[in-house]
Design an enzyme around this catalytic site. Structure first.
Site, PDB file in Angstrom:
ATOM      1  CB  CYS A  76      45.841  38.135  43.367  1.00 58.70           C
ATOM      2  SG  CYS A  76      45.177  37.425  45.039  1.00 58.70           S
ATOM      3  CG  HIS A 175      41.283  38.121  42.446  1.00 57.56           C
ATOM      4  ND1 HIS A 175      42.572  37.424  42.133  1.00 57.56           N
ATOM      5  CD2 HIS A 175      41.065  38.929  41.458  1.00 57.56           C
ATOM      6  CE1 HIS A 175      43.050  38.142  41.366  1.00 57.56           C
ATOM      7  NE2 HIS A 175      42.574  39.089  40.722  1.00 57.56           N
ATOM      8  CG  ASP A 193      41.281  40.153  37.401  1.00 62.02           C
ATOM      9  OD1 ASP A 193      42.102  39.804  38.045  1.00 62.02           O
ATOM     10  OD2 ASP A 193      40.060  39.656  37.494  1.00 62.02           O
TER      11      ASP A 193
END
Length: 239
Positions: A76, A175, A193
């Protein structure tokens, strides 16, 4: 006996390698998660209305044009770095991101452990970005809202968040993702995202995101998650 043990060992290694590959190195498979009711997906009438009513959207088009989903479970930070650096004018892929002589992160290590906020900021600085690394424990809600308003309204500035999903009503996991817009009237952030195989771009209440960034990194520390403010023509601040 020795031969049998060797076969068993080889089989265990092969099995373990397969598990490791599927969990850490394989591209994530598409599996969209249910969205909590208080979060608003961008590609809905309500989500599009929020975007149309937002004035802090200076780099929305560039971020969407250069958006990179994460290619591994723990990538991420990698995807967020590529998305924002390329939106700012770089032309990088994963190989180029890691091969820069000033980068000391190794792609295999990141595949297993991910990147901390500080490590991500250091990686982006190696590529010339001017970055403020801010832990939520060192700021407050009003500070964050002010940064959001200023950053997202200024072309060439970017905002990357490090947060705990569980505090947004999503499955537990730390995250990292960039933010593309702010809607002042509803006090919501548009999170792009990078785990696109699980979540679409989503409007998140700013205070809820602040609380998710205030989550401690682990049980043994008071140091929290936080955000990176990436600047176009501002001096590089220390942590």
């Amino acid at each position: 006996m020795i031969a049998g043990l060797s076969v068993f060992t080889a089989a265990a290694i092969a099995l373990g390698s397969g598990i490791v590959w599927n969990r850490y190195l394989r591209e994530p498979q598409q599996h969209l998660e249910p969205m909590p009711a208080h979060l608003v997906v961008l590609d809905t009438p309500a989500g599009r209305a929020l975007l149309a009513g937002s004035d802090a959207v200076a780099d929305f088009d560039e971020l969407r044009a250069h958006f990179v989903p994460q290619s591994r479970r723990a990538y991420c930070g990698v995807a967020s770095a590529l998305t924002t650096l390329n939106a700012g004018g770089a032309r990088l892929d994963e190989a180029a991101l890691f091969s820069h002589p000033n980068v000391d992160s190794h792609p295999l290590k990141v595949s297993f452990t991910g990147m901390s906020l500080r490590q991500l900021g250091t990686l982006m600085r190696a590529h010339g970005a001017r970055v403020d690394i801010v832990h939520a424990s060192d700021a407050n809600l009003d500070d964050f809202r002010r940064v959001v308003r200023q950053n997202l309204a200024r072309e060439g500035d970017f905002l990357i968040l490090n947060y705990e999903r569980e505090l947004l009503g999503q499955p537990p996991m730390g995250h990292i993702s960039p933010v593309a817009a702010y809607h002042a009237d509803s006090d919501r952030l548009l999170v792009l995202d990078v785990a696109a195989h699980r979540y679409p771009p989503t409007w998140v209440p700013l205070e809820g995101m602040w609380n998710a960034m205030r989550a401690p990194l682990n049980a043994g520390t008071t140091r929290t998650r936080g955000f990176l403010a990436v600047h176009d023509n501002a001096p590089n601040h220390s942590e």
